[in-house]
Design an enzyme around this catalytic site. Structure first.
Site, PDB file in Angstrom:
ATOM      1  N   PHE A 235       0.816  -1.226   0.000  1.00 56.14           N
ATOM      2  CA  PHE A 235       0.000   0.000   0.000  1.00 56.14           C
ATOM      3  C   PHE A 235       0.844   1.269   0.000  1.00 56.14           C
ATOM      4  CE2 PHE A 235      -1.971  -3.244   2.825  1.00 56.14           C
ATOM      5  CZ  PHE A 235      -2.775  -3.822   1.863  1.00 56.14           C
TER       6      PHE A 235
ATOM      7  N   ASN B 246      -8.127  -7.151 -17.083  1.00 62.39           N
ATOM      8  CA  ASN B 246      -8.661  -8.370 -16.485  1.00 62.39           C
ATOM      9  C   ASN B 246      -9.758  -7.974 -15.495  1.00 62.39           C
ATOM     10  OD1 ASN B 246      -9.099 -10.600 -14.637  1.00 62.39           O
ATOM     11  ND2 ASN B 246      -7.261 -11.542 -15.466  1.00 62.39           N
TER      12      ASN B 246
ATOM     13  N   GLN C  42      -9.139  -5.584  -7.100  1.00 63.66           N
ATOM     14  CA  GLN C  42      -8.489  -4.340  -6.724  1.00 63.66           C
ATOM     15  C   GLN C  42      -9.469  -3.377  -6.061  1.00 63.66           C
ATOM     16  OE1 GLN C  42      -5.302  -3.674  -6.349  1.00 63.66           O
ATOM     17  NE2 GLN C  42      -4.755  -2.530  -8.162  1.00 63.66           N
TER      18      GLN C  42
ATOM     19  N   LYS D 154      -5.840   3.257 -17.663  1.00 61.41           N
ATOM     20  CA  LYS D 154      -5.624   4.415 -16.801  1.00 61.41           C
ATOM     21  C   LYS D 154      -5.114   4.064 -15.401  1.00 61.41           C
ATOM     22  CE  LYS D 154      -8.955   7.812 -18.575  1.00 61.41           C
ATOM     23  NZ  LYS D 154     -10.124   8.618 -18.161  1.00 61.41           N
ATOM     24  N   GLY D 155      -5.307   2.854 -14.953  1.00 59.60           N
ATOM     25  CA  GLY D 155      -4.901   2.523 -13.593  1.00 59.60           C
ATOM     26  C   GLY D 155      -6.077   2.522 -12.646  1.00 59.60           C
TER      27      GLY D 155
ATOM     28  N   GLY E  28      -5.641   1.027  -8.899  1.00 61.30           N
ATOM     29  CA  GLY E  28      -5.368   0.709  -7.500  1.00 61.30           C
ATOM     30  C   GLY E  28      -5.728   1.806  -6.518  1.00 61.30           C
ATOM     31  N   GLU E  29      -5.439   3.063  -6.870  1.00 59.09           N
ATOM     32  CA  GLU E  29      -5.653   4.150  -5.922  1.00 59.09           C
ATOM     33  C   GLU E  29      -7.110   4.616  -5.892  1.00 59.09           C
ATOM     34  OE1 GLU E  29      -2.669   4.643  -4.559  1.00 59.09           O
ATOM     35  OE2 GLU E  29      -1.537   3.686  -6.164  1.00 59.09           O
TER      36      GLU E  29
END
Length: 703
Positions: free
Chosen positions: A244, A594, A601, A664-665, A667-668
């Protein structure tokens, strides 16, 4: 057969290794003849070490060495800063002087033949201090805010001050306004796997099996500290048991493990205790923020003021994007943001999932909810009325922006239309039910990366890059990218990461791993496939390729992910407890590589947001800076029974500008909007607005 692999919900390719114990984490790489090191941590919050009585400890069974500033080697500590390190200040020089800068700072390290012997010896070591009173409360009378040095430059990525229009004047004249302060507690990361390093020297070459989200930076950092060529240091980290952000930087324990191993002439393992992870490996800083919104009677924002203060250590200036989202999330001709730091006698804070945005969006989205109630508008309607056509902070179009589509999808899946607007108007028996909503956003970052692909004569392929995997499924998603790019089945691709001697990759954080690493893998695989098409396939064929964002696209477009988060909570009016019943998030994140991993996530991010909203709070004793709840009994985090029904949905979004993969991502952003949505739901249920995190039972006790 092989096309269309990207976008499929494939199971984890490393799943069997993890459930059978075959996956090896940093502390699992035990070496022949290995010794064990235990850190002795300062028990004062500020001052100087005046004495270390090591003679008796050195005679204890199995003890090989006691290192402190009195006898530790003077290390080179050559200049080194990556983008992950604070731009202003200097990292802690461990065991190089007698000065104690914060509670828990390493003041000695004991090395012994077994871990039990090292622990007993470390507990027996007597250290005396000339103690001073530390300043550890950023809101206390002795604390003073400063303008961050790195934010003073006009082109700073995180400017200390930014403005357009006349925000203060328009705020004063606004027909409707909200002006409130929001306080978010300090948090510690607390991943399942503790920090660990095994260090082994072979002459002047060092190998580190070390928990790291950035192996090439750990290589460069340790090389600079010991005055070595970077190629003399190898960092290995194939698996990370959660992080994290806590393992983005190279913390002092890595240096201590290497120092101890060289001193005793044998490999040394050093694993931090859970308590020590509250001292020297960073934390989400406490923030205090003022949000002032001015609006017309029909809900159009005329002024936005966002002033935020975060804590930092005295020896480094840690900055995060606390106020950045405010400049573009909603349309307003007048916006002013201000960011300040309060230096304290603590360790340096660090990036923690959704760093800056999670805290800043909490304040902004709670204020928007307060404004919606003042205007008697549905919170979604208020946001819709202030949807911008461009990024007004940068004065350029978004590469893609699907925030309103996220609200439409999320509201439908959540059942927002069943919500009655008045606080305390919804019940389930004696329980008060609240529904809250909040926006989420995070930048679509991209960093240069290089990958190597190799086609073997048997028709299989190998792909290598010095990336990391702290749990989101990097092995699987990168295998999918490689397989589709090579036009091979997934089972014929072997993907490897976690070694600093692989081609360089950026840090495994900031939601840019797929964008950066995935794009590099795609480029390398296309290159090796083109080489194979030339007909020389009786030997292995290698290709190395790099990727970076198109600078023209980066200059032309504002690139961000967006999301809408919906939460339902139940409040027990008899005892003041709050339970999240369900949460629904809808996200616009470009291409989804995926869906199974993406939803996983999001689930993890939502759980972290629940902790931020209702549980997590590191409390420091103001007398000595000691974290009084540095253990899992009193540092509360969500456990299985706290996890409700969580849903994540993705809007269809095509963005050709962000990178070659169009991702674009994720996780956050999955954490960013949860805390404000919960806080807004709590107000809807109770009619009481709580502007501090975490929200606790005490907030609802009345005399």
């Amino acid at each position: 057969m092989t096309m269309g692999i990207i976008g499929q919900p494939l199971p984890r390719v490393d799943g069997r290794a993890k459930v059978t114990g075959a996956a090896r984490y940093a502390a699992d790489f035990n070496q022949r003849g290995q010794a064990y090191a235990v850190i002795v941590s300062a028990t004062v919050g500020l001052g100087r070490v005046t004495g270390i009585d090591s003679a008796a400890v050195e005679k204890m069974p199995g003890v090989l060495a006691v290192l402190s500033h009195l006898n530790a080697p003077r290390l080179a500590y050559g200049p080194h800063k990556s983008y992950i390190d604070p731009a202003t200040g200097e990292r802690l020089h461990v065991l190089q002087d007698e000065r104690v800068r914060f509670h828990g700072q390493p003041v000695a390290v004991v090395v012994a033949a077994t871990i039990a012997q090292a622990e007993r010896a470390a507990a027996a070591l007597r250290v005396t201090y000339n103690a001073e009173r530390p300043i550890v409360d950023s809101a206390g009378p002795e604390a003073h805010a400063i303008v961050p040095e790195a934010g003073k430059e006009p082109d700073a990525r995180l400017p200390a001050d930014k403005a357009r229009g006349s925000a203060d004047r328009e705020l004063a004249d606004a027909p409707v306004k909200v002006d409130e302060t929001y306080d978010i507690a300090r948090e510690n990361h607390n991943p399942m796997e503790p920090h660990a390093t095994i260090a082994a020297w072979n002459g002047d070459r060092l190998t580190l099996w070390s928990k790291s989200q950035f192996v090439v930076n750990e290589q460069a950092e340790i090389a600079a500290i010991f005055g070595l060529p970077p190629e003399n240091v190898t960092v290995i980290c194939p698996f990370i048991g959660g992080a994290f952000g806590t393992s983005l930087r190279t913390w002092p324990h890595v240096t201590l493990a290497a120092m101890a191993a060289r001193h005793v002439g044998r490999p040394v393992k050093l694993v931090l205790t859970r308590k020590q992870m509250f001292f020297t490996t960073g934390h989400r800083p406490r923030t205090v923020q003022r949000i002032a919104l001015g609006a017309t009677a029909d809900g159009k924002l005329t002024s936005v003021v966002h002033e935020g203060t975060g804590e930092t250590s005295r020896y480094e200036e840690f900055m995060e994007a606390l106020t950045s989202v405010t400049t573009f999330l909603y349309s307003s001709p007048n916006v002013r943001t201000r960011y300040r730091l309060v230096p304290l006698d603590t360790g340096t804070p660090n990036h923690m999932r959704g760093p800056g945005e999670a805290s800043g969006v909490f304040a902004l989205e709670c204020a928007m909810d307060e404004l919606a109630y003042k205007l008697r508008l549905d919170p979604i309607d208020l946001r819709r009325r202030n949807e911008p056509e461009i990024d007004e902070g940068e004065n350029k179009p978004f590469s893609s922006r699907s925030l309103m589509k996220c609200y439409d999808l999320g509201a439908e899946r959540f059942g927002w239309s069943r919500r009655t607007p008045e606080p305390r108007s919804m019940r389930d028996g004696r329980l008060l039910i609240g529904m809250g909503v909040a926006s989420a956003s995070y930048p679509a970052f991209h960093a240069p990366a290089t990958a190597r692909a190799r086609l073997l004569p048997d028709g299989t392929a190998e792909v290598e890059i010095a990336a990391s995997d702290m749990g989101p499924g990097t092995y699987t998603s990168m295998t999918q990218v490689a397989a589709e790019s090579l036009e091979l089945p997934v089972e014929r691709v072997r993907f490897s990461l976690g070694r600093s001697d692989y081609p360089p990759a950026p840090s495994h954080g900031g939601s840019w791993t797929m964008a950066s690493v995935g794009s590099a893998i795609r480029a390398a695989c296309i290159a090796v496939r083109e080489e194979a098409a030339r007909g020389r396939n009786d030997r292995p064929i290698d290709a190395t390729a790099s990727s970076q964002r198109d600078p023209q696209a980066a200059a032309r477009y504002s690139m961000h992910s967006f999301g809408a988060v919906f939460v339902e909570i139940a409040f027990d009016p008899d005892v003041g407890t709050i339970r999240v019943r369900r949460a629904v998030g809808a996200y616009g994140i470009g291409r989804v590589v995926n869906p199974r991993l993406a939803r996983s996530q999001c689930t993890g991010g939502m759980v972290g947001g629940i902790g931020m909203a209702l549980m997590e709070r590191t409390v420091l004793d103001t007398r000595d800076g000691r974290p009084v709840n540095a253990h899992m009994a009193d540092y509360l985090m969500p456990v299985n029974l706290d996890i409700p029904q969580l849903e994540a949905h993705f809007v269809e979004e095509t963005d050709p500008h962000v990178n070659a993969l169009g991702v674009k991502g994720l996780g956050e952003i999955a954490l960013v909007g949860i805390a404000p949505a919960i806080a807004n739901a709590v107000f809807h249920a109770t009619g009481k607005r709580v502007r501090t995190l975490p929200i606790r039972i005490e907030d609802f006790l009345t005399a």
